[in-house]
Motif scaffolding. Sequence first.
Motif, PDB file in Angstrom:
ATOM      1  N   SER A 272       0.821  -1.205   0.000  1.00 23.68           N
ATOM      2  CA  SER A 272       0.000   0.000   0.000  1.00 23.68           C
ATOM      3  C   SER A 272       0.861   1.264   0.000  1.00 23.68           C
ATOM      4  CB  SER A 272      -0.923  -0.007   1.215  1.00 23.68           C
ATOM      5  OG  SER A 272      -1.744   1.147   1.239  1.00 23.68           O
ATOM      6  N   LEU A 273       1.894   1.268   0.844  1.00 25.74           N
ATOM      7  CA  LEU A 273       2.786   2.427   0.896  1.00 25.74           C
ATOM      8  C   LEU A 273       3.494   2.629  -0.431  1.00 25.74           C
ATOM      9  CD1 LEU A 273       4.411   2.035   4.452  1.00 25.74           C
ATOM     10  CD2 LEU A 273       2.519   3.508   3.769  1.00 25.74           C
ATOM     11  N   LYS A 274       3.899   1.519  -1.063  1.00 22.07           N
ATOM     12  CA  LYS A 274       4.573   1.628  -2.358  1.00 22.07           C
ATOM     13  C   LYS A 274       3.638   2.220  -3.412  1.00 22.07           C
ATOM     14  CE  LYS A 274       7.174  -1.062  -5.784  1.00 22.07           C
ATOM     15  NZ  LYS A 274       6.450  -0.490  -6.933  1.00 22.07           N
ATOM     16  N   ALA A 275       2.380   1.824  -3.401  1.00 23.73           N
ATOM     17  CA  ALA A 275       1.423   2.359  -4.366  1.00 23.73           C
ATOM     18  C   ALA A 275       1.239   3.857  -4.186  1.00 23.73           C
ATOM     19  CB  ALA A 275       0.086   1.631  -4.219  1.00 23.73           C
ATOM     20  N   HIS A 276       1.150   4.302  -2.931  1.00 29.13           N
ATOM     21  CA  HIS A 276       0.997   5.728  -2.685  1.00 29.13           C
ATOM     22  C   HIS A 276       2.250   6.497  -3.102  1.00 29.13           C
ATOM     23  CE1 HIS A 276      -2.869   6.334  -0.582  1.00 29.13           C
ATOM     24  NE2 HIS A 276      -2.756   5.031  -0.299  1.00 29.13           N
ATOM     25  N   ARG A 277       3.427   5.934  -2.825  1.00 31.57           N
ATOM     26  CA  ARG A 277       4.665   6.608  -3.240  1.00 31.57           C
ATOM     27  C   ARG A 277       4.709   6.725  -4.765  1.00 31.57           C
ATOM     28  NH1 ARG A 277       7.205   3.538   1.100  1.00 31.57           N
ATOM     29  NH2 ARG A 277       8.004   4.990   2.683  1.00 31.57           N
ATOM     30  N   ASP A 278       4.388   5.612  -5.447  1.00 33.14           N
ATOM     31  CA  ASP A 278       4.419   5.638  -6.910  1.00 33.14           C
ATOM     32  C   ASP A 278       3.431   6.665  -7.453  1.00 33.14           C
ATOM     33  OD1 ASP A 278       6.318   3.694  -6.833  1.00 33.14           O
ATOM     34  OD2 ASP A 278       4.935   2.037  -7.275  1.00 33.14           O
ATOM     35  N   GLY A 279       2.252   6.745  -6.848  1.00 33.27           N
ATOM     36  CA  GLY A 279       1.271   7.713  -7.293  1.00 33.27           C
ATOM     37  C   GLY A 279       1.722   9.138  -7.101  1.00 33.27           C
ATOM     38  N   ASN A 280       2.319   9.405  -5.940  1.00 30.96           N
ATOM     39  CA  ASN A 280       2.815  10.758  -5.677  1.00 30.96           C
ATOM     40  C   ASN A 280       3.946  11.125  -6.622  1.00 30.96           C
ATOM     41  OD1 ASN A 280       1.115  11.637  -3.542  1.00 30.96           O
ATOM     42  ND2 ASN A 280       2.238  10.326  -2.107  1.00 30.96           N
TER      43      ASN A 280
END
Length: 581
Positions: free
Chosen positions: A562-570
């Motif tokens: 989940s954290l990786k997805a948010h980082r990638d999105g940002n």
Amino acid sequence: MGDDTGAPLPQSPYPAMHDPALLFDVLFLLLAAILVVPLFQALRIPAVLGYLVAGAMLGPHTPGPVVDLAVPQVLSEFGVVFLLFAIGLELPVSRLRAMRHYIFGLGLMQVGLTSAAIGFAAWWLGLAPEAALIVGGMLAFSSTATVLKLLVERGETVARFGRISVAVLIFQDLAVVPLLTLLPLLADPDASIPLALALAAVKAVAAILGIMLLGRFVVRPAYRFIASAGNPELFTATNLFVVLAVGWLTAEAGMSMALGAFLAGMLLADTAYRHQVEADIEPFRGLLLGLFFMTVGMSLDLPAMAAEAQTIAALTVALLVGKSLLLFLLCRLSGLGLATSLRIGLLLSQGGEFAFVLIGKAVGLSVLDGHTGLLLSSSVALSMAVTPAIGAIAQRIAQLIEARLGAEAFGIETSDLKSHVLICGYGRVGKAVAKLLTEHNIAYVALDLEPQRIAAARHDGLPVYYGDASQGTVLRAAGIERARAAVITLNRPDAAHRAVEAIHATAPTLPIIARAHDLGQSAALASAGASAIVPETMEASLQLAGLVLRSAGVEAAAVDLSLKAHRDGNYRTLADQQSAS
């Protein structure tokens, strides 16, 4: 008792394990080490001297229990073998290549000229040429263990003088091997020194070639096979076998076991097994080497040393002053600054632990007489004992020089740096980055504009300098063209933006990792040339969210995804902002 024929059974030259005398000797050795060595370390005195004192307490020249030297002396010889093996492991070809300028330049000059100067003085004082040659060589060496311990404790291994000191110590370690090989040849009264030197060189080259071939076609494949078995005991047994077998081969060829062990270490230094081998060997090396120094201590005649106290003190002062002065001059001739040269000269002025090895072998082979060996051993031990105080004095004098004349120029300080990291900003974040780089033995240079912060770092001997990271001349002086990366930790957005622009203009292909407060600043830094940006607010939010999710019972793998997805999105948003601008 006898066998069936009535003949007496052969007696072992060593006491049986159930012999109470042997058990008491082992207990006394262990107890003396347990009591004395930690006390010396607490007093910041080298552990080598603790082992010497512990051994002297059990020797025949002091009141109290006396330990039989027969068994510990046999075992202690292996301590030197394992020490040379460990040194070989620390010298992969890549490391020698990276530091070759100072290892084979300054290091070679230091060992060669110091050996010649001390050897000539010893010959002038009446020693035979063979003895003078060995004395000059053994006293040219410094204490690797003592110096490295001081550098690590003070975090000075990345400082310029620390790196150069380590390079000189590496060449000294290399020079021990031919000297150990040469010693038995000099013991032959009919041998000529030039012929002995040539023969030692030929044997050493032949041994190196033979062992390298053996290693490439036999040892390395064998290690791959043993490692695939996944048995740690078998791996440790293989390490012990390689050390002792290669040492035996060189001994059978007329050289020392120590040379073979050193070459075996170098053989494995560039392999993937190096770190595991080093970890497996460390307990054996530490225990047997401590036992070696204890046997040296047992042989010290303390009453005779007391009677020769003035001579020993004079020899120690001459050694410290002579070595430090000669090395200081060599450093200055090599283009090093005044403060750096002074610290290197004083820090490496003592005798080293290998002197005890060479003195013992030289006395045993009658190259040196016992009285001369006693004087030399005592002087080396005394010089090692005062090294921490000399290091503190050197640091203080260097600080006074820099306070009076200013920090030595960037061009001098960083001229030998390669593949280092440039840290722009030495505040809270910059210090944390520098500390982690030091833990992984990666050199760095930090720039800052806060005088008090710089003064505190310089007081600790750290490579932190006054300079504006947005100026190309400052960046080039800090070796930006030879750096592996730049880290921007500046707190002010405008200063960080200018630094990124200047670094990208000076070194377009250099990776630039920047700190940003938010996504808005991140986009500006990315457009200026930063390779990677860490927005503090975003990272703090994600870390907090991750802790909350874990405490709520969400599996760690799901949290990480989940954290990786948010980082990638940002970061995709950041890239879109950059392309739009």
